[in-house]
Design an enzyme around this catalytic site. Sequence first.
Site: not given
Ligand code: ADP
Length: 480
Positions: A153, A155, A254, A288, A460
Amino acid sequence: MDNYKDLIFDKSFVNGKWQHVGDSKIEIKNPVDLSVIVSVYDEGRDLINQAIDAAYTAFPLWKKKSAKERSVVLKRWFQLIHEYKEEIAIIMTLESGKPISESRGEVDYGAAYIEWFAEEAKRNYGDSIPGFTADKRIITIKEPIGVVGAITPWNFPLAMITRKIAPALAVGCTVVVRPSEETPLTALAISHLANMAGVPPGVINTVVGSNASEMGKELCESRKVSKISFTGSTRVGQILMEQCAPTLKKMSLELGGNAPFIVFDDADVMLAVKGVIAGKFRFGGQTCVCVNRILVQEGIYDVFVRELLEAVQKLQLGNGMDESVSVGPLINRKAIERMKNLLIDAERKGAYIATGGKAVEPQFFQPTVILNATPDMIFAKDEIFGPLAPVFKFKTEEEAIVMANDTIYGLASYFYTNDLNRSWRVRDQLEYGIVGINEGLISSEVVPFGGVKYSGQGREGSKYGLDSYVDIKYVCIGNV
Ligand code: ADP
């Protein structure tokens, strides 16, 4: 000051080279003023697959190296990240909005995982087990599981990556990283430093693209990838798990949290307020483990709220590059809309906004304290991921524990008390992977970080951090 520009890259890093397949680009914007820092080539299925192939080819060679050889390379990487600490911190603040002091802290924190696992690499011990008949000798060895797909992510643009890559590399795995499209620059910068440190081509591949679901699907479905390690929302974690089922991939997840922060009547008020400020407003509440619900016992409620308001009103909102700023912008417009909607819902249900409560152009939200919070408000169940601090009142310890556990999540929890017996009692009953007692900052490379319930699986960091990247091979020598 401008040296950081030498560490800004606009292509993905695959098989030891800067590469791009398509011609379209993603504008990486500074959330402070929405100016474009740089446009990065927007990759997808094609380059992810090239990266998987590169990692798959590199795996047997990397695996064959001695633990010490891998450790030396990791240590060099750790040292280089420290050498370029200020440049990386600036890049991180530019792309994420994180206050610069927090970015410097994250460089130290994130790099510490590399140092830790460089050392742990040499202690990836197996067992010797007494044979089950007199002529048998039995040992176990821990082997790297193979190619790891890491989806991270925005953050913690550095630490969420090193937490995964460092243990993976330490035991001999190779990785394909898909950083968040919001913050790929830090990921690319540290990939460059890994290359400088002597990480061989194909061992770390970092692919940037805006089509997260397409890239995630490729990683999950590929038979060349043995494991997915993901940090992000519970919703996406569930999607990835489903996609990993056909190939029975191992997973570390996580996911989201909904951290309670309980202040008992016997707590040290000022310590508790300090804990909330650190645990709630770090990176504007966008982590988180950030405090999501502040539960305060009735006897201490008035004095706690008075001190909390005073402390929150001192927080300075602004550009994270300014050393005096404690809360920067939110990551995107969607986050601003979410804060507004949470407040509309809470006010409709009887909450009172005691300070803050407003969005500030272009992408800021004031640190906000909400009183009269009740369990029917959306933020009692959902992760806030922003600078809203709702305060709930409770009467008894039993009631506090029920309220604290009344969530699908189970990542971090915090409570403040000076009663020794209560500290043990409450700790035992909290359904969380992490408990901070009289402490709001709980992350470090030396501890096992992770959650229970819908907050995920796996740990982790710490001595347990290698476990997620190894398979145990049992060897039986018979007829000795
Ligand atoms: P956040 O709200 O912290 O952005 P997400 O779960 O939406 O949480 O995103 C975490 C990571 O997962 C980011 O890098 C995002 O681009 C990626 N992501 C979002 N949707 C998908 C998906 N369907 N498959 C794989 N990665 C994803």
